[in-house]
Design a protein around this motif. Structure first.
Motif, mmCIF file in Angstrom:
data_model
loop_
_atom_site.group_PDB
_atom_site.id
_atom_site.type_symbol
_atom_site.label_atom_id
_atom_site.label_comp_id
_atom_site.label_asym_id
_atom_site.label_seq_id
_atom_site.Cartn_x
_atom_site.Cartn_y
_atom_site.Cartn_z
ATOM 1 N N LEU A 184 0.834 -1.207 0.000
ATOM 2 C CA LEU A 184 0.000 0.000 0.000
ATOM 3 C C LEU A 184 0.867 1.255 0.000
ATOM 4 O O LEU A 184 0.555 2.235 -0.680
ATOM 5 N N ALA A 185 1.979 1.229 0.711
ATOM 6 C CA ALA A 185 2.887 2.377 0.755
ATOM 7 C C ALA A 185 3.574 2.605 -0.589
ATOM 8 O O ALA A 185 3.908 3.743 -0.944
ATOM 9 N N ALA A 186 3.792 1.533 -1.339
ATOM 10 C CA ALA A 186 4.443 1.648 -2.653
ATOM 11 C C ALA A 186 3.490 2.163 -3.725
ATOM 12 O O ALA A 186 3.929 2.581 -4.798
ATOM 13 N N ALA A 187 2.211 2.146 -3.439
ATOM 14 C CA ALA A 187 1.204 2.548 -4.424
ATOM 15 C C ALA A 187 1.060 4.068 -4.477
ATOM 16 O O ALA A 187 1.071 4.744 -3.454
ATOM 17 N N ALA A 188 0.895 4.572 -5.683
ATOM 18 C CA ALA A 188 0.638 5.997 -5.874
ATOM 19 C C ALA A 188 -0.779 6.341 -5.445
ATOM 20 O O ALA A 188 -1.062 7.463 -5.023
ATOM 21 N N SER A 189 -1.684 5.356 -5.555
ATOM 22 C CA SER A 189 -3.080 5.566 -5.171
ATOM 23 C C SER A 189 -3.744 4.211 -4.959
ATOM 24 O O SER A 189 -3.147 3.167 -5.183
ATOM 25 N N ARG A 190 -5.010 4.280 -4.546
ATOM 26 C CA ARG A 190 -5.795 3.073 -4.294
ATOM 27 C C ARG A 190 -7.106 3.153 -5.057
ATOM 28 O O ARG A 190 -7.751 4.199 -5.074
ATOM 29 N N GLN A 191 -7.480 2.033 -5.635
ATOM 30 C CA GLN A 191 -8.729 1.922 -6.393
ATOM 31 C C GLN A 191 -9.661 0.967 -5.658
ATOM 32 O O GLN A 191 -9.262 -0.138 -5.318
ATOM 33 N N ALA A 192 -10.887 1.404 -5.423
ATOM 34 C CA ALA A 192 -11.902 0.545 -4.813
ATOM 35 C C ALA A 192 -12.953 0.195 -5.857
ATOM 36 O O ALA A 192 -13.141 0.918 -6.840
#
Length: 154
Positions: free
Chosen positions: A112-120
């Motif tokens: 999660l920290a490596a992600a630029a964003s999160r998609q739900a």
């Protein structure tokens, strides 16, 4: 822009796997004219059970990619917003986009920290095998929106 759906778990010949592969192939064919693709599905297994081992396997495959984590606490978007985001990332020069789908327990904090964003995908919790088919379909839908195809209806 190459798109990878990086998924924990090996589905083999499961119906969800066949469905996801079909949508990924459609997205690859439809996205070519718009600089989107190929769209590939990459499956990984953790060396041991648990999110930490899964994270090790996932992180090893993310170098150089713009990462979007599929996470229930992420932002749910419309299909048009999803398509616009793909186009924006492509136009910004992103060469490799990786969507990451965790296993049954979700994604480790390091991923999660490596992600630029999160998609739900809405407020519900979805099986990770089904999410990969839903995500592949949304990538395909994005290519049809870019093409002005009647596939998507608002």
């Amino acid at each position: 822009m190459k798109i990878t759906l990086l998924c924990v778990g090996r589905l083999g010949g499961a119906p969800e796997a066949r469905l996801a592969l079909d949508w990924a192939a459609r997205a690859t064919a439809g996205g070519r004219a718009f600089g989107i693709g190929p769209v590939e599905i990459v499956e990984v297994e953790g060396r041991k059970p648990g999110k930490s081992a899964e994270a090790d396997s996932l992180l090893a495959k993310l170098e150089g990619a713009h990462v979007i984590a599929c996470d229930e606490r992420g932002r749910a978007t419309t299909s048009r917003d999803f398509a616009e985001r793909l186009g924006r990332l492509r136009d910004q020069g992103v060469r490799r986009l990786a969507y990451v789908i965790g296993g049954a327990d979700g994604l480790d904090d390091r991923v999660l920290a490596a992600a630029a964003s999160r998609q739900a995908f809405g407020p519900q919790t979805w099986p990770h095998a089904l999410v990969r088919a839903m995500l592949a379909e949304q990538v395909y839908r994005a290519t049809t929106i870019m093409a002005g195809s009647p596939y998507h209806r608002d």
